[in-house]
Scaffold this active site. Structure first.
Site, PDB file in Angstrom:
ATOM      1  N   SER A 187       0.803  -1.226   0.000  1.00 62.29           N
ATOM      2  CA  SER A 187       0.000   0.000   0.000  1.00 62.29           C
ATOM      3  C   SER A 187       0.836   1.278   0.000  1.00 62.29           C
ATOM      4  O   SER A 187       0.302   2.348  -0.282  1.00 62.29           O
ATOM      5  CB  SER A 187      -0.935   0.018   1.212  1.00 62.29           C
ATOM      6  OG  SER A 187      -0.194   0.101   2.412  1.00 62.29           O
ATOM      7  N   LYS A 201       0.794   4.686   6.861  1.00 61.81           N
ATOM      8  CA  LYS A 201       0.249   5.522   5.783  1.00 61.81           C
ATOM      9  C   LYS A 201       0.925   6.890   5.840  1.00 61.81           C
ATOM     10  O   LYS A 201       1.665   7.211   6.768  1.00 61.81           O
ATOM     11  CB  LYS A 201      -1.266   5.696   5.924  1.00 61.81           C
ATOM     12  CG  LYS A 201      -2.090   4.410   6.009  1.00 61.81           C
ATOM     13  CD  LYS A 201      -2.100   3.631   4.707  1.00 61.81           C
ATOM     14  CE  LYS A 201      -2.928   2.348   4.848  1.00 61.81           C
ATOM     15  NZ  LYS A 201      -2.788   1.480   3.670  1.00 61.81           N
TER      16      LYS A 201
END
Length: 327
Positions: free
Chosen positions: A111, A181
């Protein structure tokens, strides 16, 4: 014969007989001469006494064999006896470092490509949050699952050794459900992204070409917003936008996809492993553009309003002052 030679007599036998047969003839002067040597044998005096050179019954270390020899040095502790202590200190330091300073984390997914690859080990700064520092835009952060983000994601079952190494911080944790993230917006910001457009923070479009995965669009797979980020929360997105279940996909949860800063473990600041991937994780320049902060964007209209009202106020003040003087 050594005794006779040091005593200063011509014959070794005579000197020995005199000491053996005539102890009463040992004078006070003789006692004073021998006292420092006896004192040194116990290890409490100076090696040769004040002002006396080596010799006269003493070797270079301060005492001869006849005086009992020099004091034996205390034997050093065996390395194998000290090894458990050294290991204990090292483990304690590792635990303190992991708890308060730095912790290693493993990247389990794609990701965050191309910034981070699957299998990378990153070091996370855990110190600055202890001083009240909060995540800033552009930082890559590790945070605990806010609830529901990793639902249904399988977690590995480590063995005892892996659990221990994870506990002291020498190995990334495999049981904790943590995510990594990039921070896009912070408390007070308004963030949005329309299909075919760019991510906007407080009305300013972000140029994300430097870090999003090549070929990805900013948000075409999941447009969102506008969303007002509450104080104490952050909006996060993965760099591989089409392969990241980030804030966009959890807007139905409390916080509308945002993450509480209390859940943030710390900022990932370096890729430590593998060696050929070693690199720092700086904040991209796109987050340094002026006017990005919500406070700054609110201040601009206010400043323009003050600048426009000032001439009117001065004109009115001059008119009132002039009218009073004329009357």
């Amino acid at each position: 014969m050594a005794v006779g030679a040091r005593s200063g007599h011509d014959g070794p036998e005579e000197g020995r007989e005199q000491l053996a047969e005539s102890p009463e003839e040992v004078t006070e002067d003789t006692t004073e001469r021998t006292a420092p040597a006896a004192h040194d044998a116990h290890g409490t005096g100076s090696p040769h006494g004040p002002g006396s050179p080596p010799g006269d019954g003493q070797d270079g270390d301060g005492a001869g064999p006849e005086d009992g020899g020099s004091t034996a040095a205390r034997p050093q502790r065996s390395f194998w006896k000290e090894l458990p202590l050294l290991i204990g200190i090292a483990l304690l330091l590792a635990l303190l470092i992991k708890t308060f300073l730095v912790q290693a984390f493993s990247i389990p997914s794609d990701s965050m490509q191309d910034t981070l690859q699957r299998g990378d080990r990153v070091l996370v700064d855990k110190l600055t949050p202890w001083f009240g520092s909060e995540p800033e835009r552009g930082e890559v952060v590790v945070f605990h699952d806010p609830g529901g983000w990793l639902e249904g994601t399988p977690t590995p079952s480590p063995n005892i050794v892996q659990n221990f190494l994870s506990f002291i911080g020498l190995m990334p944790s495999s049981e904790e459900k943590d995510l990594i993230k990039r921070v896009i917006a912070v408390g007070g910001d308004t963030v949005e992204c329309k299909e075919g457009g760019k991510v906007q923070v407080n009305g300013h479009p972000l140029n994300e070409e430097g870090y999003i995965y090549p070929g990805n669009t900013p948000c075409d797979d999941k447009p969102f917003g506008p969303i007002k980020v509450e104080e104490g929360r952050i909006w996060v997105m993965g760099d591989h936008r089409q392969n990241s279940l980030d804030s966009r996909y959890h807007q139905e949860l409390p916080g509308r996809g945002t993450v509480s800063t209390d859940e943030v473990v710390g900022r990932a600041f370096v890729v430590a492993w593998p060696v050929n991937r070693w690199s720092f994780l700086p904040v991209p320049d796109t987050f340094d553009q002026s006017g990005l902060s919500a406070a700054a964007s609110m201040a601009v209209p206010g400043a323009l309003g003050v600048a426009g009202a000032l001439p009117v106020v001065l004109w009115r003040r001059r008119r009132l002052t002039g009218g009073g003087t004329a009357g």
